[in-house]
Scaffold this motif. Structure first.
Motif, short mmCIF file in Angstrom:
data_model
loop_
_atom_site.label_atom_id
_atom_site.label_comp_id
_atom_site.label_asym_id
_atom_site.label_seq_id
_atom_site.Cartn_x
_atom_site.Cartn_y
_atom_site.Cartn_z
N GLN A 1 -10.22 -56.34 -62.02
CA GLN A 1 -10.73 -55.02 -61.71
C GLN A 1 -10.29 -54.10 -62.83
OE1 GLN A 1 -10.94 -53.62 -57.50
NE2 GLN A 1 -8.90 -54.54 -57.42
N PHE A 2 -11.14 -53.83 -63.78
CA PHE A 2 -10.77 -53.00 -64.92
C PHE A 2 -10.47 -51.56 -64.51
CE2 PHE A 2 -15.32 -52.13 -64.67
CZ PHE A 2 -15.38 -50.77 -64.90
N TRP A 3 -10.97 -51.14 -63.34
CA TRP A 3 -10.81 -49.76 -62.90
C TRP A 3 -9.54 -49.55 -62.07
CZ3 TRP A 3 -14.44 -53.27 -61.30
CH2 TRP A 3 -14.33 -53.73 -59.98
N GLU A 4 -8.82 -50.60 -61.77
CA GLU A 4 -7.65 -50.50 -60.90
C GLU A 4 -6.38 -50.33 -61.73
OE1 GLU A 4 -5.70 -50.28 -57.28
OE2 GLU A 4 -7.86 -50.48 -57.58
N SER B 1 -8.67 -61.05 -62.10
CA SER B 1 -9.14 -61.92 -61.02
C SER B 1 -9.45 -63.32 -61.50
CB SER B 1 -10.38 -61.30 -60.36
OG SER B 1 -10.89 -62.17 -59.37
N GLU B 2 -10.20 -63.43 -62.59
CA GLU B 2 -10.53 -64.76 -63.12
C GLU B 2 -9.27 -65.52 -63.49
OE1 GLU B 2 -14.99 -64.72 -65.02
OE2 GLU B 2 -13.33 -64.20 -66.35
N GLU B 3 -8.32 -64.85 -64.15
CA GLU B 3 -7.11 -65.55 -64.59
C GLU B 3 -6.26 -66.00 -63.41
OE1 GLU B 3 -5.13 -63.05 -67.42
OE2 GLU B 3 -6.42 -63.74 -69.08
N LEU B 4 -6.12 -65.15 -62.39
CA LEU B 4 -5.35 -65.56 -61.22
C LEU B 4 -6.02 -66.73 -60.52
CD1 LEU B 4 -3.50 -63.47 -58.61
CD2 LEU B 4 -5.16 -65.15 -57.83
N LEU B 5 -7.33 -66.65 -60.36
CA LEU B 5 -8.04 -67.75 -59.72
C LEU B 5 -7.87 -69.04 -60.51
CD1 LEU B 5 -9.84 -68.67 -57.42
CD2 LEU B 5 -11.83 -67.86 -58.71
N GLY B 6 -7.88 -68.93 -61.83
CA GLY B 6 -7.65 -70.10 -62.67
C GLY B 6 -6.27 -70.71 -62.45
N ARG B 7 -5.26 -69.86 -62.34
CA ARG B 7 -3.90 -70.36 -62.10
C ARG B 7 -3.81 -71.06 -60.76
NH1 ARG B 7 -2.75 -65.36 -64.59
NH2 ARG B 7 -2.26 -64.31 -62.62
N GLY C 1 -4.77 -60.15 -58.19
CA GLY C 1 -4.20 -59.94 -59.50
C GLY C 1 -4.04 -58.47 -59.87
N THR C 2 -4.62 -57.59 -59.07
CA THR C 2 -4.43 -56.15 -59.28
C THR C 2 -3.92 -55.54 -57.97
OG1 THR C 2 -6.81 -55.84 -58.85
CG2 THR C 2 -6.09 -55.83 -61.15
N ARG C 3 -4.79 -55.22 -57.06
CA ARG C 3 -4.36 -54.60 -55.80
C ARG C 3 -3.60 -55.59 -54.90
NH1 ARG C 3 -8.84 -51.23 -52.68
NH2 ARG C 3 -9.01 -50.45 -54.82
N VAL C 4 -3.95 -56.87 -54.99
CA VAL C 4 -3.27 -57.90 -54.20
C VAL C 4 -2.43 -58.76 -55.15
CG1 VAL C 4 -3.55 -59.82 -52.59
CG2 VAL C 4 -5.20 -57.92 -52.57
N ASP C 5 -1.13 -58.86 -54.88
CA ASP C 5 -0.24 -59.58 -55.78
C ASP C 5 -0.53 -61.09 -55.75
OD1 ASP C 5 1.75 -61.06 -53.91
OD2 ASP C 5 1.75 -59.02 -53.13
N GLU C 6 0.06 -61.79 -56.73
CA GLU C 6 -0.25 -63.21 -56.90
C GLU C 6 0.17 -64.06 -55.70
OE1 GLU C 6 0.44 -66.65 -60.27
OE2 GLU C 6 -0.33 -64.66 -60.75
N ARG C 7 1.35 -63.84 -55.18
CA ARG C 7 1.80 -64.66 -54.05
C ARG C 7 0.88 -64.49 -52.84
NH1 ARG C 7 7.90 -64.79 -51.34
NH2 ARG C 7 7.39 -66.26 -49.66
N THR C 8 0.54 -63.26 -52.52
CA THR C 8 -0.35 -63.01 -51.39
C THR C 8 -1.73 -63.59 -51.66
OG1 THR C 8 0.85 -60.96 -50.88
CG2 THR C 8 -1.33 -61.23 -49.90
N SER C 9 -2.22 -63.45 -52.88
CA SER C 9 -3.53 -64.00 -53.25
C SER C 9 -3.55 -65.51 -53.06
CB SER C 9 -3.86 -63.65 -54.70
OG SER C 9 -3.92 -62.25 -54.90
N PHE C 10 -2.49 -66.18 -53.50
CA PHE C 10 -2.40 -67.63 -53.34
C PHE C 10 -2.38 -68.01 -51.86
CE2 PHE C 10 -0.80 -69.74 -57.48
CZ PHE C 10 -1.62 -68.92 -58.25
N PHE D 1 -16.94 -61.56 -48.22
CA PHE D 1 -15.94 -60.62 -47.74
C PHE D 1 -14.66 -60.76 -48.58
CE2 PHE D 1 -14.63 -64.56 -45.97
CZ PHE D 1 -13.27 -64.47 -45.71
N SER D 2 -13.78 -59.80 -48.44
CA SER D 2 -12.50 -59.86 -49.14
C SER D 2 -11.38 -59.66 -48.13
CB SER D 2 -12.43 -58.80 -50.25
OG SER D 2 -12.54 -57.51 -49.70
N ALA D 3 -10.17 -59.97 -48.55
CA ALA D 3 -9.01 -59.79 -47.70
C ALA D 3 -7.81 -59.48 -48.58
CB ALA D 3 -8.74 -61.05 -46.87
N SER D 4 -6.96 -58.59 -48.11
CA SER D 4 -5.75 -58.27 -48.86
C SER D 4 -4.51 -58.82 -48.17
CB SER D 4 -5.62 -56.75 -49.04
OG SER D 4 -5.60 -56.10 -47.79
#
Length: 325
Positions: A52-55, A63-69, A22-31, A295-298
């Motif tokens: 990420q409030f700092w990004e 992040s929470e909102e994207l995960l919710g969607r 939702g910030t560094r990683v766009d919605e389509r890629t996140s999905f 772990f995370s992934a972009s």
């Protein structure tokens, strides 16, 4: 994918962090990443109310909102689908809005009962859920009596808004004290500890009060408490094990003693036809106690690399070499 029972929750042995979604990683890629993780048998998803409030112009709710969607669009937010994923979020580190926002971490929301009770409601709305599976205390707050924090978290579980509780970025003595308070008052308490941990060891004397590295005291405490599960965040040091020039070893780990461990890591990876990242994750899973990597992934490609760690079987000799280097 293998699974572990954590406080009645069947969690996958790898936990996918969604901090950058939702910030560094766009919605389509996140999905796409989330879809592939679930297709591979992954169930354990991690977020927080401040990512990420700092990004860039991030506000902390992305992040929470994207995960919710994503949960809603995949039929995983309610009904039978809700049981297919384990959703964890956190409270305590979101900056207080207003002129003091730039003074983080001093101006973070903290862990008062008011904050805990209010922010679980906000997180549930963002996620589109009636409960989270795991609710973490994100960072310690010594300005609030521990008894108040423990009671508020316990009440969240009793109200059915969370199934289990976790604690992150706190010293071992605070975790033990909180668990004792909960036991004496008959309240649910922390059963998951999330701490910064990786294969490389920080330089002697390194200390970060806000994001402490897993130390031997906390590790020993978890070993002695069979109901505690250890989750390690930042296990791959944001890509530093790749050896790329644009991904240097972070300063706390960039010291002479790291050379031997990096050499052992490279050797074992070569022997197994694997990447250093995969060996780090496999080493963590084979540790005592076994540690669940967060772990995370972009990209889906990065995700596939991490999933490949599940196919590795480290020999006793390789584990000893990794540990003793």
């Amino acid at each position: 994918m293998e699974y572990r029972n954590v406080s009645g929750l069947d969690v996958s042995q790898l936990c996918l962090g969604t901090m950058m979604f939702g910030t560094r990683v766009d919605e389509r890629t996140s999905f796409d990443i989330l879809d592939r993780f679930v297709d591979a048998g992954g169930t354990f998803l991690d977020t927080a109310n401040c990512y990420q409030f700092w990004e860039g112009d991030g506000q902390g709710h992305e992040s929470e909102e994207l995960l919710g969607r994503w949960l809603h669009s995949r039929g995983l937010a309610s009904g039978a689908g809700r049981e297919k994923v384990v959703v964890a979020t956190k409270v305590g580190a979101r900056p207080i809005t207003g002129p003091g926002r730039g003074d983080f971490p001093e101006n973070r929301e903290g862990l008062s009962a008011e904050i805990i009770r209010g922010q679980i409601e906000v997180s549930l709305r963002r996620l589109g859920l009636d409960h989270v599976d795991l609710y973490y205390s994100h960072h310690e707050d010594r300005s609030v009596p521990l008894e108040e924090t423990v009671r508020a978290f316990g009440e969240i579980v009793q109200a059915g808004k969370a199934k289990a509780l976790g604690v992150s970025n706190e010293p071992a003595w605070r975790v033990e004290r909180a668990r004792q308070i909960a036991t004496h008052t008959g309240l649910p308490s922390y059963t998951v500890v999330q701490q910064r941990h990786t294969y490389l060891q920080p330089k002697p004397g390194f200390h970060d009060e806000f994001m402490p590295v897993l130390g031997e005291e906390l590790l020993d405490y978890v070993r002695s408490e069979p109901d505690l599960t250890l989750v390690a965040y930042s296990p791959l040091l944001s890509g530093a094990y790749s050896g790329r020039s644009d991904k240097p070893i972070p300063p706390p780990y960039a010291h002479p003693a790291s050379a031997g461990r990096l050499a052992a890591l490279k050797d074992v990876a070569t022997e197994l036809g694997a990447t250093p990242n995969q060996v780090v994750l496999a080493w963590m899973l084979a540790s005592t106690p076994s540690i669940l990597p967060l772990f995370s992934a972009s990209s889906v490609t990065q995700l596939e690399e991490s999933l490949g760690a599940l196919e590795l079987k480290l020999s006793e000799e390789q584990l000893t070499r990794l540990d003793q280097s």
